[in-house]
Design an enzyme around this catalytic site. Structure first.
Site, PDB file in Angstrom:
ATOM      1  N   CYS A  56     -31.481  14.420 -31.523  1.00 23.84           N
ATOM      2  CA  CYS A  56     -30.665  13.554 -30.667  1.00 23.84           C
ATOM      3  C   CYS A  56     -31.327  13.342 -29.305  1.00 23.84           C
ATOM      4  CB  CYS A  56     -29.274  14.176 -30.503  1.00 23.84           C
ATOM      5  SG  CYS A  56     -28.316  13.535 -29.115  1.00 23.84           S
ATOM      6  N   GLY A  57     -31.563  12.088 -28.945  1.00 23.24           N
ATOM      7  CA  GLY A  57     -32.194  11.760 -27.669  1.00 23.24           C
ATOM      8  C   GLY A  57     -31.387  12.211 -26.474  1.00 23.24           C
ATOM      9  N   HIS A  58     -30.055  12.047 -26.534  1.00 24.72           N
ATOM     10  CA  HIS A  58     -29.189  12.459 -25.420  1.00 24.72           C
ATOM     11  C   HIS A  58     -29.223  13.981 -25.256  1.00 24.72           C
ATOM     12  CE1 HIS A  58     -27.527   8.499 -24.705  1.00 24.72           C
ATOM     13  NE2 HIS A  58     -27.334   8.358 -26.001  1.00 24.72           N
ATOM     14  N   CYS A  59     -29.337  14.693 -26.376  1.00 21.77           N
ATOM     15  CA  CYS A  59     -29.422  16.161 -26.321  1.00 21.77           C
ATOM     16  C   CYS A  59     -30.722  16.602 -25.660  1.00 21.77           C
ATOM     17  CB  CYS A  59     -29.331  16.764 -27.723  1.00 21.77           C
ATOM     18  SG  CYS A  59     -27.844  16.288 -28.634  1.00 21.77           S
TER      19      CYS A  59
END
Length: 504
Positions: A56-59
């Site tokens: 996950c990019g946001h993670c």
């Protein structure tokens, strides 16, 4: 108004791997798994847990901020932990994780949603507030430390018998405990040390003027206390991002944006140059600066067409009004000052983006644009169904053949029923409409002679639209429908699309 909303499709793996709850040598974040999650979370009076996926990019963006916050919170004995949902499918499902990252605050094993921002300082501030009572008792011993404990701290100095003021302060503190630290002192010596006399309400800040006092005699009025606190908790000119946007939106005040290149050598000079203007308009406008390169799409949504920074715009979020100013060359302060004066005097006209008015309307569906919106929609003689769409929207593309057929069916009744569509990416919905569009497609209906819009959320089949118009329209126009060989599953698919809109 929203910057961006990303729906993250979570395909959780079925493998369950026991993971150590001990932080690695390079991390202060605990790593939890199914085998030890309950034991570790249940015994902590306060813990923050991140449910994430490695891909996950946001993670990935959150990870360094989360690590930094975890280290800073060690001194407060507040632990941060994380769970890899690709390894802990059942555990994440048990805690209703539907997107990544999901952050939850646990108190002795009981969870609540995390409502803070996702920067290290925001996480630290939020968790410190969670560790304290809604309102702390202030004494001579802890006064100096407490007033500097967070970016914004509110302290009420009250007589011991002033129950009405205490009740109002407690109500504000309980409602806003996630946002600010609150204290109360009944000690006259502490008030004297603070340079006030009871009753007094003081906001201590780590920006602009370090302390501001409420100039009022109504310290028992919850609304006055809350309005003062919200207004004074915002810097004269702060950087705006997705993290703090809602704190500005919640004030109800219009936003005055200075769009700039974050790497510009003139940025700080430009920010400092408008601080006097921001102070003069405090309570009328909230001034911010924003990274024009990072948020160029937001600039375009405010009808700033070029990317020649700096640029300026005012946005009335409540009424969905936009006022762009692009040419700041030569005299930035003078041009912005004059622009703001026009706005506050009411002489500035809002910008409404519009495509050209079509020269003809030969198609089955009327093509509506912003410049003719009021004239067309103002015709009270017709029942009107209007689709607000985006050219890239998959659901809109699927709907197009059915909607065109609908237009053909009512072509002989154009004097009574208007079937229209509007590209909501190329046209602003005028403020006179009384609504905004948050997803595509949005379909609205207005009966002849009525000023009320009804949102269509029914079956997007030809029969569904015709039945809806006949039921809700003033003219009760009926049209003949050719037999449509639609299976029950196809109807169900239409209905599912009607519920699940594509988000902006």
């Amino acid at each position: 108004m929203r910057f961006t909303r990303s729906a993250i499709a979570a395909g959780l793996a079925t493998a369950a791997t026991f993971m150590s709850a001990e932080a690695s040598s390079s991390s202060d974040v605990l790593v939890l798994g199914h085998a030890n999650f309950t034991d570790h979370v249940a015994k902590e009076p306060l813990m923050l847990v991140e449910f994430y996926a490695p891909w996950c990019g946001h993670c990935k963006q959150l990870a360094p901020e989360y690590e930094k916050a975890s280290t800073e919170l060690l001194a407060d004995k507040i632990k941060l932990a994380k769970v890899d949902c690709t390894e802990e499918n059942e555990l994440c499902a048990e805690h209703n994780v539907e997107g990544f990252p999901t952050l939850k605050v646990f108190r002795n094993g009981q969870s609540a949603e995390y409502n803070g921002n996702r920067k290290a300082d925001g996480i630290v501030s939020y968790m410190k507030k969670q560790s304290l009572p809604a309102i702390s008792t202030i004494t001579a011993d802890n006064w100096a430390e407490f007033k500097g404990k967070d970016r914004v701290v509110a302290i009420a100095y009250l007589d011991a018998a002033d129950d009405d003021s205490l009740s109002a302060v407690e109500a504000v503190a309980n409602g806003l405990r996630d946002n600010y630290l609150f204290g109360v002192s009944h000690d006259a010596a502490v008030a004297e040390k603070a340079g006030v006399k009871a009753p007094a309400f003081v906001v201590y800040r780590q920006f602009d003027e370090p302390e501001v006092k409420l100039d009022s005699t109504k310290f028992d009025d919850q609304e006055i206390l809350e309005a003062f606190l919200r207004a004074e908790s915002i810097p004269l000119v702060d950087e705006l991002s997705a993290e703090n946007f809602m704190s500005y939106a919640d004030t109800g005040l219009p936003l005055a944006y200075l769009f700039s290149d974050a790497e510009s050598k003139d940025l700080q000079t430009n920010i400092d140059s408008i601080k006097a203007l921001a102070k003069a308009n405090k309570g009328k406008l909230n001034f911010v600066w924003i990274d024009g390169n990072k948020y160029s799409a937001h600039a375009k949504s405010l009808n700033i067409q070029s990317e020649d920074w700096p640029a300026f715009a005012i946005q009335d979020i409540e009424q969905n009004l936009k006022y762009p100013l692009e040419d700041l060359s030569g005299d930035l302060v003078g041009k912005v000052t004059d622009f703001v004066k026009q706005y506050t005097s009411g002489s500035l006209k809002a910008s409404v983006k519009s495509e050209p008015i079509p020269k003809d309307q030969d198609g089955p569906v009327h093509v509506l644009v912003a410049d003719e919106f009021d004239a067309v929609i103002g015709d009270d003689s017709k029942d009107m169904l209007v689709e607000f769409y985006a050219p890239w929207c998959g659901h809109c593309k699927k709907l197009a053949p059915t909607y065109d057929t609908l237009g053909e069916k009512y072509k002989a009744h154009k004097d009574k029923v208007l079937i229209a569509k509007m590209d909501a990416t190329a046209n602003d919905i005028p403020p006179t409409a009384g609504f905004s569009v948050q997803s595509f497609p949005t379909i609205k209906f207005k009966a002849a002679g009525s000023s009320d819009w009804i949102e269509f959320n029914g079956d997007r089949s030809l029969e569904g639209f015709v039945d809806f118009i006949a039921l809700n329209g003033k003219h009760k126009v009926s049209v003949d429908l050719e037999p449509i060989n639609a299976t029950g599953s196809e109807h169900a698919a239409h209905h599912d699309e009607a519920i699940h809109h594509e988000e902006l």
